[in-house]
Design an enzyme around this catalytic site. Structure first.
Site, PDB file in Angstrom:
ATOM      1  N   THR A  14     -51.111  11.930   0.809  1.00 26.47           N
ATOM      2  CA  THR A  14     -50.251  12.796  -0.013  1.00 26.47           C
ATOM      3  C   THR A  14     -48.944  13.145   0.674  1.00 26.47           C
ATOM      4  OG1 THR A  14     -52.144  13.722  -1.157  1.00 26.47           O
ATOM      5  CG2 THR A  14     -50.194  15.102  -1.066  1.00 26.47           C
ATOM      6  N   SER A  57     -56.164   7.557   1.968  1.00 24.88           N
ATOM      7  CA  SER A  57     -56.953   7.628   3.199  1.00 24.88           C
ATOM      8  C   SER A  57     -58.348   7.035   3.064  1.00 24.88           C
ATOM      9  CB  SER A  57     -57.010   9.054   3.736  1.00 24.88           C
ATOM     10  OG  SER A  57     -57.745   9.884   2.885  1.00 24.88           O
ATOM     11  N   THR A  89     -55.477  13.694   3.394  1.00 23.03           N
ATOM     12  CA  THR A  89     -56.412  14.736   3.823  1.00 23.03           C
ATOM     13  C   THR A  89     -57.858  14.429   3.432  1.00 23.03           C
ATOM     14  OG1 THR A  89     -55.972  15.949   1.787  1.00 23.03           O
ATOM     15  CG2 THR A  89     -54.683  16.571   3.733  1.00 23.03           C
ATOM     16  N   ASP A  90     -58.042  13.510   2.482  1.00 22.16           N
ATOM     17  CA  ASP A  90     -59.416  13.241   2.014  1.00 22.16           C
ATOM     18  C   ASP A  90     -60.361  12.856   3.150  1.00 22.16           C
ATOM     19  OD1 ASP A  90     -58.397  13.654  -0.484  1.00 22.16           O
ATOM     20  OD2 ASP A  90     -58.635  11.600  -1.202  1.00 22.16           O
TER      21      ASP A  90
HETATM   22  N1  ASP Z   1     -55.462  13.645  -1.721  1.00 22.12           N
HETATM   23  C1  ASP Z   1     -55.262  12.889  -0.559  1.00 22.12           C
HETATM   24  C2  ASP Z   1     -54.346  13.556   0.442  1.00 22.12           C
HETATM   25  O1  ASP Z   1     -54.428  14.734   0.550  1.00 22.12           O
HETATM   26  C3  ASP Z   1     -55.003  11.453  -0.730  1.00 22.12           C
HETATM   27  C4  ASP Z   1     -55.521  10.722   0.478  1.00 22.12           C
HETATM   28  O2  ASP Z   1     -56.382  11.224   1.168  1.00 22.12           O
HETATM   29  O3  ASP Z   1     -54.988   9.652   0.736  1.00 22.12           O
HETATM   30  O4  ASP Z   1     -53.550  12.961   1.120  1.00 22.12           O
END
Ligand code: ASP
Length: 330
Positions: A14, A57, A89-90
């Site tokens: 993100t 991720s 963050t995932d």
């Molecule tokens: N929602 C995710 C983020 O916070 C997307 C990911 O993990 O790539 O980055």
């Protein structure tokens, strides 16, 4: 004296996601773009940015992290005060956990990301990146291994967990709490984790897929025999409560544990797997007696990665047991 050098490795997520012609945002920004978007960084460190990956991720694998760990160590050996990894963050709770085992240096390795992408009001990426660079450039987090910095908190990779789908305060280290925080641009570390365990993955190491199985009410375990059939090298069972499964699964798990390491974790998200309280068939005493390996306080996701690293490093089942018992350092 010049500013400390910090190596930034961007991996997507993100923090780097903007509209790119498709339906939603996608991780397209480079590491250089992320850094140049935050002018304050120039007053903190001399940064060199590498676009290591540009991915969501969930695309990152242990192989990518082995490669990244070697690059991080190379930059530190070349004089960098620390390294920052930006990513989705995932999976931060997993990638940081792996880097904590793989990077064997005193310099801080800081993983960060964002919950609000750069196109949204209140995007948190720039503040998180600045805070991460402040931690990586300073002395406060030296010797702590890999930490996760978001929302002005410093979390140990071993405890950190994403707890919310969209709130910028998503990261928690329950039950331990963050190691510290950043206040008025100053990183402060107030707690230091016990023990550190490092692992080296030999070049050309075999792929060692480890399955993660989440036990739920009324489950009869009919998928379990497939785990061996599909070629998994190990299994982590995220069991109910203190480490319990329906009795119907116990024999199949015993059989699997005679063929591959099977680790017993809890699906509760807090506390340690029990060892000596319940005695029914499918209880922790029963399953540990059938050869399952105790995961301690590690949740299924982290236990799965620790088992993967151990298998890739050539550990025997005895060594796997010993590491799960002792990695916390006490
Ligand atoms: N929602 C995710 C983020 O916070 C997307 C990911 O993990 O790539 O980055």
């Amino acid at each position: 004296m010049g500013l400390p050098r910090v190596a930034v490795f961007s991996m997507g997520g993100t923090i780097s996601s903007v509209a790119s012609g498709g339906k939603g945002v996608e991780p397209t920004l480079t590491g250089e773009a992320l850094v140049s978007d935050v002018p304050e960084i120039a007053g903190v460190a001399e940064v060199s940015a590498v676009s290591f990956r540009r991915a969501a991720s969930g695309e990152i694998g242990v192989g990518d992290l082995v490669e990244l760990a070697a690059e991080i160590e190379g930059r530190i050996d070349g004089g960098a005060a620390g390294a920052v990894v930006t990513q989705g963050t995932d999976t931060i709770e997993e990638t940081s956990f792996v880097l904590d085992f793989l990077v064997d240096r005193e310099a801080p390795v800081v993983v960060t990301g964002a919950m609000r992408n750069p196109t949204l009001p209140g995007a948190d990426g720039p503040a998180n990146l600045l805070a991460a660079i402040q931690v990586a450039a300073g002395d406060a987090a030296r010797g702590l291994g890999t930490v996760v910095v978001l929302n002005d908190e410093i979390h140990a990779a071993r405890f950190v967990r994403k707890t919310h789908t969209s709130n910028p305060a998503t990261f928690s280290s329950y039950p331990a709490g963050p190691l510290g925080w950043i206040s008025e641009n100053i990183p402060r570390v107030v707690l230091r984790p016990t023990g550190r365990h490092k692992m080296a993955i030999p070049e050309g190491a075999q792929d060692t897929p480890v399955a993660l199985y989440h036990v739920a009410l009324g489950d009869d375990g009919r998928l379990l025999p497939e785990i061996e059939a599909k070629g998994y090298a190990g299994l982590v069972v995220e069991a109910m409560g203190g480490g319990h499964v329906p009795s119907v699964m116990a024999e199949t798990l015993e059989d699997l544990a005679s063929k591959m390491p099977v680790v017993l974790a809890s699906r509760t998200g807090g506390g340690e797997v029990l060892r000596s309280t319940y005695g029914f068939v499918g209880s922790e005493i029963d399953l540990l007696g059938r050869g399952l390996i105790y995961a301690g306080p590690l949740d299924g996701r982290k236990a799965r990665l620790l088992l993967t690293l151990l298998l890739q490093s050539g550990a025997t089942t005895e060594m796997v047991k010993e590491t799960f018992d002792t990695w916390l350092g006490n």
